[in-house]
Design an enzyme around this catalytic site. Structure first.
Site, PDB file in Angstrom:
ATOM      1  N   ARG A  15      -4.466  -4.235  13.521  1.00 42.12           N
ATOM      2  CA  ARG A  15      -2.856  -4.586  13.464  1.00 42.12           C
ATOM      3  C   ARG A  15      -2.439  -3.634  14.768  1.00 42.12           C
ATOM      4  NH1 ARG A  15      -1.381  -2.656   7.398  1.00 42.12           N
ATOM      5  NH2 ARG A  15      -3.455  -1.380   7.645  1.00 42.12           N
ATOM      6  N   LYS A  75      -1.645   2.693  11.092  1.00 38.99           N
ATOM      7  CA  LYS A  75      -2.550   3.600  10.203  1.00 38.99           C
ATOM      8  C   LYS A  75      -2.196   4.968  10.687  1.00 38.99           C
ATOM      9  CE  LYS A  75      -4.396   2.701   6.987  1.00 38.99           C
ATOM     10  NZ  LYS A  75      -3.747   2.702   5.823  1.00 38.99           N
ATOM     11  N   TYR A  94       2.211   4.987   9.023  1.00 39.95           N
ATOM     12  CA  TYR A  94       1.822   5.205   7.652  1.00 39.95           C
ATOM     13  C   TYR A  94       0.738   6.491   7.660  1.00 39.95           C
ATOM     14  CZ  TYR A  94       2.776   0.493   5.818  1.00 39.95           C
ATOM     15  OH  TYR A  94       3.496  -0.627   5.570  1.00 39.95           O
ATOM     16  N   GLU A 118       5.497   4.782   4.297  1.00 40.79           N
ATOM     17  CA  GLU A 118       5.732   4.630   2.985  1.00 40.79           C
ATOM     18  C   GLU A 118       6.458   5.482   1.925  1.00 40.79           C
ATOM     19  OE1 GLU A 118       2.495   7.981   3.476  1.00 40.79           O
ATOM     20  OE2 GLU A 118       3.052   6.140   4.579  1.00 40.79           O
ATOM     21  N   ASP A 270      -5.384   3.753  -0.914  1.00 36.63           N
ATOM     22  CA  ASP A 270      -4.782   4.599   0.000  1.00 36.63           C
ATOM     23  C   ASP A 270      -4.264   5.934  -0.566  1.00 36.63           C
ATOM     24  OD1 ASP A 270      -5.192   3.355   2.608  1.00 36.63           O
ATOM     25  OD2 ASP A 270      -3.807   1.915   1.935  1.00 36.63           O
TER      26      ASP A 270
END
Length: 371
Positions: A15, A75, A94, A118, A270
């Site tokens: 991504r 990430k 994140y 998040e 996660d």
């Protein structure tokens, strides 16, 4: 503001923080965007696509970090990236800090301002920047689980939906939130025998009304969790406490008595995982066996479908990215309590209560940390 987009370097992560169309929105607002060479290849976006949207192309990540005031990623920053962060940086990505003390220590030491996708909230109390990836992960959990029930993958050799005259596989989804509802939708669509466990009766009522007799809704207790998990062919762990470590719902004793070849998919990995026998895996090596039960615990599941995931994520993150670039971090956080909830680290302080409690840090209120 100068906005930087480095290439993601977590294993099997393809991504990218900004799509070309998102870059175009930023440049139209007068901002400069620097994108690392090849950052968009995983979503089919070339360097030329980014240049056409107004971005400059950087040869390496050090150039991105040295030039940009705001770093937009997907990430959590890896160790080599954290080493490039300074007090002048705003990091928007994140983070999932609660189970990752080393990352938290490094971000605190960097002095950078770090906003976690998040924990940004929505007006209705949801998590709008986590939701699109939760939808993807929920759907992928059934796709992955069905695949690993095949005998060549170590599974019991079951077709999830069965066929006429042969029972469907038993699927248990723990948690009826965004991940769980999307997992249920896929499992029901494939004809599986599906049960959801949750402690929120409003959630159970909503799911019962949506799926009717195609879904069994069960209030989660220690006894019901034991009964349904130990009799399942596929268990999807979809438990979330925003910002905090996931609670361990599936115990090792449960795993010991599950049928050989059953599959566990821990979407909560996660946040540390909701199964005692879970540890993070990668797309390259996604599974392992414990007590003859297949464990699928990929920590960046949506990274397996980077094109879908990146565009879905950018649809939600872009408005916040624009606000941060246009107003600056302090003014943006002062004006928006929901974005303010996303602040996890600032000026060497932990500003998310759940993270502070999980890692033993003193908690500092977001606006106090920014002063």
């Amino acid at each position: 503001m100068i906005v930087g987009v480095p290439t993601e370097i977590k294993p099997d992560e393809r991504r990218v923080g900004l799509t070309p169309s998102s870059v175009n929105e930023l440049t139209n607002d007068g901002h400069d965007v620097i994108v690392q060479r090849g950052a968009g290849l995983g979503i089919g976006a070339s360097d030329g696509d980014y240049e056409g949207a107004g971005a400059q192309i950087a040869a390496d990540p050090s150039e991105v970090f040295a030039s940009a005031a705001m770093i937009v990623k997907v990430k959590e920053p890896q160790a080599v990236e954290r080493a490039m962060l300074t007090p002048e940086h705003l990091l928007f990505t994140y983070l999932h800090l609660a189970p990752d003390g080393q990352q938290a220590d490094d971000l605190v030491a960097s002095g950078a301002t770090c906003i976690a996708y998040e924990t940004v909230t929505g007006p209705g109390g949801g998590l709008p920047l986590l939701a699109p990836m939760s939808k993807v992960a929920g759907r992928m959990s059934i796709q992955a689980g069905a695949h690993h029930l095949e005998s060549r993958q170590g599974g019991a050799g079951l077709l999830l939906g069965g066929v006429a005259g042969v029972p469907s596989a038993k699927v248990v989804v723990i948690g009826g939130g965004v991940v769980g509802e999307n997992a249920i939708e896929m499992a029901v669509g494939l004809g599986a025998d599906v049960t959801v466990l949750d402690r929120n009766t409003d959630v159970l009522d909503r799911l019962a009304k949506r799926f009717n007799t195609k879904l069994r809704t069960v209030y989660s207790t220690a006894a019901t969790t034991w009964d349904f998990v130990t009799d399942a062919d596929l268990v999807v762990g979809a438990v979330l406490i925003p910002g905090a470590k996931a609670p361990k719902i599936v115990t090792e004793d449960m795993v010991k008595v599950m049928r050989p070849g059953s599959v566990l998919v821990d979407v909560a990995i996660d946040q540390g995982g909701c199964m005692e026998t879970s540890h993070a895996t990668t797309h390259g090596e996604p599974t392992y066996l414990v007590h003859d039960v297949v464990h699928y615990c990929v920590a960046n599941m949506p990274g397996g479908v980077p094109r879908t995931s990146t565009y879905a994520l950018n649809n939600e993150t872009l408005p916040f990215t624009l606000v941060l670039a246009n107003k600056g971090v302090k003014a943006a956080l002062e004006a928006d309590e929901h974005l303010r909830k996303g602040l996890n680290v600032a000026n060497g302080k932990i500003t998310d209560l759940a993270v502070a409690e999980a890692l033993g840090y003193d908690y500092v209120a977001p606006l106090d940390a920014l002063d």
